[in-house]
Structure formats: C-alpha cells, structure tokens
Design a protein around this motif. Sequence first.
Motif, PDB file in Angstrom:
ATOM      1  N   ILE A 133      11.073  54.702  -2.949  1.00  0.00           N
ATOM      2  CA  ILE A 133       9.840  54.050  -2.514  1.00  0.00           C
ATOM      3  C   ILE A 133      10.110  52.543  -2.429  1.00  0.00           C
ATOM      4  CG2 ILE A 133       8.318  55.788  -3.519  1.00  0.00           C
ATOM      5  CD1 ILE A 133       7.874  53.957  -5.844  1.00  0.00           C
ATOM      6  N   HIS A 134       9.289  51.861  -1.679  1.00  0.00           N
ATOM      7  CA  HIS A 134       9.560  50.449  -1.437  1.00  0.00           C
ATOM      8  C   HIS A 134       8.334  49.577  -1.699  1.00  0.00           C
ATOM      9  CE1 HIS A 134      13.446  51.507   0.415  1.00  0.00           C
ATOM     10  NE2 HIS A 134      12.796  52.544   0.908  1.00  0.00           N
ATOM     11  N   ARG A 135       7.349  50.111  -2.383  1.00  0.00           N
ATOM     12  CA  ARG A 135       6.168  49.301  -2.686  1.00  0.00           C
ATOM     13  C   ARG A 135       6.536  48.168  -3.629  1.00  0.00           C
ATOM     14  NH1 ARG A 135       4.093  54.440  -3.260  1.00  0.00           N
ATOM     15  NH2 ARG A 135       3.907  54.226  -5.531  1.00  0.00           N
ATOM     16  N   HIS A 136       7.348  48.469  -4.625  1.00  0.00           N
ATOM     17  CA  HIS A 136       7.831  47.450  -5.545  1.00  0.00           C
ATOM     18  C   HIS A 136       9.352  47.572  -5.656  1.00  0.00           C
ATOM     19  CE1 HIS A 136       3.570  47.852  -6.818  1.00  0.00           C
ATOM     20  NE2 HIS A 136       3.676  46.552  -6.990  1.00  0.00           N
ATOM     21  N   LYS A 137       9.967  46.555  -6.173  1.00  0.00           N
ATOM     22  CA  LYS A 137      11.416  46.572  -6.319  1.00  0.00           C
ATOM     23  C   LYS A 137      11.791  46.252  -7.764  1.00  0.00           C
ATOM     24  CE  LYS A 137      12.679  45.542  -1.532  1.00  0.00           C
ATOM     25  NZ  LYS A 137      13.480  44.687  -0.624  1.00  0.00           N
ATOM     26  N   THR A 138      11.322  47.070  -8.654  1.00  0.00           N
ATOM     27  CA  THR A 138      11.682  46.898 -10.059  1.00  0.00           C
ATOM     28  C   THR A 138      13.103  47.396 -10.270  1.00  0.00           C
ATOM     29  OG1 THR A 138       9.378  47.210 -10.734  1.00  0.00           O
ATOM     30  CG2 THR A 138      11.076  47.475 -12.427  1.00  0.00           C
ATOM     31  N   SER A 139      13.937  46.538 -10.843  1.00  0.00           N
ATOM     32  CA  SER A 139      15.339  46.884 -11.093  1.00  0.00           C
ATOM     33  C   SER A 139      15.486  47.461 -12.495  1.00  0.00           C
ATOM     34  CB  SER A 139      16.228  45.639 -10.968  1.00  0.00           C
ATOM     35  OG  SER A 139      16.126  45.068  -9.694  1.00  0.00           O
ATOM     36  N   LEU A 140      16.177  48.591 -12.589  1.00  0.00           N
ATOM     37  CA  LEU A 140      16.374  49.198 -13.902  1.00  0.00           C
ATOM     38  C   LEU A 140      17.611  50.074 -13.891  1.00  0.00           C
ATOM     39  CD1 LEU A 140      15.435  52.474 -13.930  1.00  0.00           C
ATOM     40  CD2 LEU A 140      13.206  51.407 -13.564  1.00  0.00           C
ATOM     41  N   GLN A 141      18.080  50.410 -15.091  1.00  0.00           N
ATOM     42  CA  GLN A 141      19.187  51.340 -15.273  1.00  0.00           C
ATOM     43  C   GLN A 141      18.815  52.377 -16.320  1.00  0.00           C
ATOM     44  OE1 GLN A 141      22.253  48.143 -15.756  1.00  0.00           O
ATOM     45  NE2 GLN A 141      23.601  49.598 -14.712  1.00  0.00           N
ATOM     46  N   ILE A 142      19.104  53.632 -16.026  1.00  0.00           N
ATOM     47  CA  ILE A 142      18.990  54.713 -16.998  1.00  0.00           C
ATOM     48  C   ILE A 142      20.314  54.792 -17.753  1.00  0.00           C
ATOM     49  CG2 ILE A 142      18.555  57.171 -17.330  1.00  0.00           C
ATOM     50  CD1 ILE A 142      16.191  55.702 -16.079  1.00  0.00           C
ATOM     51  N   VAL A 143      20.246  54.773 -19.077  1.00  0.00           N
ATOM     52  CA  VAL A 143      21.474  54.783 -19.880  1.00  0.00           C
ATOM     53  C   VAL A 143      21.482  56.012 -20.792  1.00  0.00           C
ATOM     54  CG1 VAL A 143      22.893  53.526 -21.539  1.00  0.00           C
ATOM     55  CG2 VAL A 143      21.568  52.274 -19.832  1.00  0.00           C
ATOM     56  N   PRO A 144      22.252  57.043 -20.422  1.00  0.00           N
ATOM     57  CA  PRO A 144      22.431  58.182 -21.327  1.00  0.00           C
ATOM     58  C   PRO A 144      23.587  57.921 -22.279  1.00  0.00           C
ATOM     59  CG  PRO A 144      23.486  58.642 -19.219  1.00  0.00           C
ATOM     60  CD  PRO A 144      22.914  57.248 -19.122  1.00  0.00           C
ATOM     61  N   ASN A 198      23.569  61.394 -31.770  1.00  0.00           N
ATOM     62  CA  ASN A 198      22.550  62.042 -30.941  1.00  0.00           C
ATOM     63  C   ASN A 198      22.802  61.835 -29.462  1.00  0.00           C
ATOM     64  OD1 ASN A 198      21.082  62.986 -33.102  1.00  0.00           O
ATOM     65  ND2 ASN A 198      19.568  61.349 -33.059  1.00  0.00           N
ATOM     66  N   TYR A 199      22.252  62.741 -28.669  1.00  0.00           N
ATOM     67  CA  TYR A 199      22.165  62.549 -27.227  1.00  0.00           C
ATOM     68  C   TYR A 199      20.874  61.773 -26.969  1.00  0.00           C
ATOM     69  CZ  TYR A 199      25.864  66.035 -26.943  1.00  0.00           C
ATOM     70  OH  TYR A 199      27.051  66.709 -27.096  1.00  0.00           O
ATOM     71  N   GLU A 200      21.002  60.587 -26.381  1.00  0.00           N
ATOM     72  CA  GLU A 200      19.874  59.688 -26.211  1.00  0.00           C
ATOM     73  C   GLU A 200      19.705  59.300 -24.748  1.00  0.00           C
ATOM     74  OE1 GLU A 200      17.962  59.013 -28.697  1.00  0.00           O
ATOM     75  OE2 GLU A 200      19.147  59.135 -30.544  1.00  0.00           O
ATOM     76  N   ALA A 201      18.565  58.714 -24.426  1.00  0.00           N
ATOM     77  CA  ALA A 201      18.310  58.168 -23.088  1.00  0.00           C
ATOM     78  C   ALA A 201      17.475  56.908 -23.236  1.00  0.00           C
ATOM     79  CB  ALA A 201      17.590  59.184 -22.211  1.00  0.00           C
ATOM     80  N   GLN A 202      17.978  55.813 -22.730  1.00  0.00           N
ATOM     81  CA  GLN A 202      17.295  54.527 -22.822  1.00  0.00           C
ATOM     82  C   GLN A 202      17.171  53.944 -21.421  1.00  0.00           C
ATOM     83  OE1 GLN A 202      16.475  53.888 -25.967  1.00  0.00           O
ATOM     84  NE2 GLN A 202      15.574  51.853 -25.875  1.00  0.00           N
ATOM     85  N   VAL A 203      16.067  53.242 -21.163  1.00  0.00           N
ATOM     86  CA  VAL A 203      15.858  52.573 -19.886  1.00  0.00           C
ATOM     87  C   VAL A 203      15.942  51.068 -20.111  1.00  0.00           C
ATOM     88  CG1 VAL A 203      14.310  52.232 -17.918  1.00  0.00           C
ATOM     89  CG2 VAL A 203      14.348  54.434 -19.109  1.00  0.00           C
ATOM     90  N   PHE A 204      16.788  50.395 -19.323  1.00  0.00           N
ATOM     91  CA  PHE A 204      16.913  48.945 -19.391  1.00  0.00           C
ATOM     92  C   PHE A 204      16.359  48.369 -18.101  1.00  0.00           C
ATOM     93  CE2 PHE A 204      19.834  50.575 -22.458  1.00  0.00           C
ATOM     94  CZ  PHE A 204      19.739  49.684 -23.521  1.00  0.00           C
TER      95      PHE A 204
END
Length: 468
Positions: free
Chosen positions: A282-293, A411-417
């Motif tokens: 989508i292109h309504r917003h351009k929030t930059s992020l990374q999913i970190v497993p 642990n198996y984790e998931a973090q969003v930066f």
Amino acid sequence: MLIPILIALYILIALTMVVSLLLNGVRPSKTLAWLLAIFTIPVAGVLLYILFGRNRRRSKMFSLKNQFAPIQPLENANCNPQISDDKLKITHLINKTTHCGITCHNDLELLKDGKITFESIFEAIEGAKEHIHLQYYIFEDGELADRLLDIFERKVASNVTIRLLYDGIGSYSLSKKYLKKLKDIGVETAQFLPFKFGRFLASLNYRNHRKIIVIDNKIGFTGGINISDKYLRGDQTLGKWHDTHLKIEGEAVDFLNRLFVTDWFLASGKKVEASNFKTQAIHRHKTSLQIVPSGPDDDFDVMEQVYFSIINSSQKYLYIVNPYIIPNHAILQALMTAALSGVDVRILMSTTTDIKLVDWCVRAYFESYLKAGIKIYLYADGFLHSKVMLCDDEIASVGTANLDNRSLQQNYEAQVFVYDRDLCKRMKSDFFKDCEKSLILNDYNQYKERPWIQKLIQGFAKLLSPLL
C-alpha cells in the motif's frame, strides 16, 4: 556390581559432555561454570546441562535451510529511512543476519492494552477472505478464545483457511475440549514442541514466544499480547495487564507470514508455500520498519546484537519498557556505558513480576543501574508486560523479546523495529505519562543501604540468571 557400572556410565556421559563443551562452548566463563556443575553436582549437573546448557547454534534443533530459502529483502529503491548513519548500520545488521530488509510501504497502528487490541483483531479477522494465520505463546480458554471460536466457525463456512499454532508449554492449559471444537469446525492446529516425555529434556527450554496474526497477507498483528482473559480483567495478584501491540498493513506483513509458515512447518510437518501468498503493498503512508525474527537455531545471537547495537548507538536518550530485564554482561555494560556517557537512560517496569524468583533476579541489577546513573521507574497500576525500546526519536521497537537470556538465546522471538519519528515521539509521550504514575528510583546511596537479607536473596537469584 551394579553401582560401579552406574558410576562408570555416569563418568562416560560426563566426559562426553565435557568434550561437547570444549568443542562447542561459546563463552569461557559459561563453559567453566558448566564443567564445575557436571563434576560437583552428581546427576543433577548432567540433567541441568541437557536442559539448559547445550549450544543450539552448533547443534541445531531444526535445519531451516533444507526447507525454506532465507527470507529475502524486498527491493525498495526509494526506501530511505530518515535516520542517522549510526542507526542505518543497525538496519544493515538486521538484513545481514536475518535476510529481513527494510520495508517502506506500510501503515502502522499502535495498539495499547487488551481491549483496544482485541477489538482491532476481531474486526480484521471478520474481514478475512482467504486465510487467517495465528501463532501464540499463550492461548488460554476463556472469553477471548470463545469469541475467536465463533468467528472461526463463520469464516471456515465462508471457505477461509485458518491455521492456529500454539506453544506446547506456554499454552499447556489449553483444553482438549477447545481443541476438539476447533478441529470439528475445520481449523487446522499445530503445537510447537509439545510436552512429551521422549523430547522433554531436549525441548523444554526452547519455546516459541512469538505472537503473530496474518490475515490474507494484507493485515498483520504482533507484539506482546497473548490470547488470555487477564488482558481484559487482570488477575488477583498483579491486577490489570498492560501491553503494547502493532497492527501492520503493507509489505512487512509478508515477512510475518513467511515467519509463520516456517514455524508451521517445524511444528506440523506440513509445508505451506509462502510464495503462494500475494504481497499486499500500500502507498498511503511510507512507514519504514523491519521484522526481526530470532531463535536458538540462528547462526548469530540476532536479538542480542540488535539490542546491543541500539544501546551503543544512542546519543540523546534510551527508554526501555520491559518486565524481564535480566541483562547478560554485554547488555549490562552497554546500558551502563551509555548512561555514564551522558545518554538519558530510563527503565520502566512493574513493581513486581508474575514469578517471584524472576522478580528477585530483576532487582539484583538495580544497584548497578543506579550507580551508572540509570533511572528506574516502578509502575504500580497493574502489570506492565510491554517489550518496548525507544532511541533518539529514530527507532521504536515493539515485540515479544525481553532483555533476558531466555529471549536473547533460547526462545523463538519476533520484534518490530520502526524508523519513524512521529511514532517515536508519540511513544515517548506515552512513556513519560506512565513514568508519572510510577515510583522513581534514582538514589544509588539510598538503594545500596537496603536490608542485607534482600541483597542475599537477590544475589542468590542472580546466580540463576543464565537459566531464567
């Protein structure tokens, strides 16, 4: 005759473990500690090593390379997050160690506490057209589970595929009756490392702590909130549970979905091709992020490295919200160094945790924090379960990973930066509001004069910190 044979067998097993430690050990101090435990605590030392000591990065529980290609970063020629060069290095670190690049075309909604979060989740699930993927560490019977069951029944009748993955230990209380209802209506379920005697020693210490929902590869949810009614009503001991979650729409959802289908295969043996799902940009917003497993099978200590890098990159402030901060030596030194260098370092946590031994261990580090000038805020209005890190109005982190050995190593984790100044400023404002409701500890001289019995208990708990 039997006793000498048993002794000889024990010595053989112990020597085998010694060889394994010398070949695969990472930190000399940790290797020495396990050697001492094996030879000074008969039987128990060996069992403890089997449970907690083996290096999973050398002897992997799962070999993902044989089943799935690494998650490749999406190509974003126009992706240029507005962060400093020091912070940009962190994005490269994440990409190098996880193959999860920055995604820019995302809408992001910050969700606080259970009521708002579940209202958003239920609304999104009701709109599902193709598939619903759910993955939770804790999935408990109750009002929330029953409401999900009702929605699932309607969605399955509309030809929506539903897969539910839950952890074998975290969701141990989930009833067979509820699971049968799920099966009867057509929901596929899988249990991650179930509580089985044959695999008990090998898998007990390695849990899947992730909380993920993906709907039609278009909407994703992740953060600290589990499926548990305590997020609605609290509990008698800790009161209301406070937590932070994210709703994501856009490119990053594909990474969450790929993470889910990988874990689904590990738990169920059923392969779901991630490439079959269309990426919904989508292109309504351009929030930059990374999913970190991250997890014990990674080649590197991913989450520890990222947290460590963010702490070291901090120039103005570093604010942490986390109930389970039991830092290893590297993280502790990084926090203290930042504070001693003039960075405004603050830690917000609850006045107590849900496990007393963990609470003692958490408090064992307070004296070191205060000596370095780190401010501690103890939140009294319920239990603060969020896992949040804010840095310099440039990085906001929300997810499942605590700052303890279990999250960083086991642990198996998931973090969003997230690299978004507006979100950082909003979350910083929320942080200050919570601090105003909290008891502040900032007097090192006063704290170090606490009763000696507290120091003794905390010192003992600190010895167990590698196991917690």
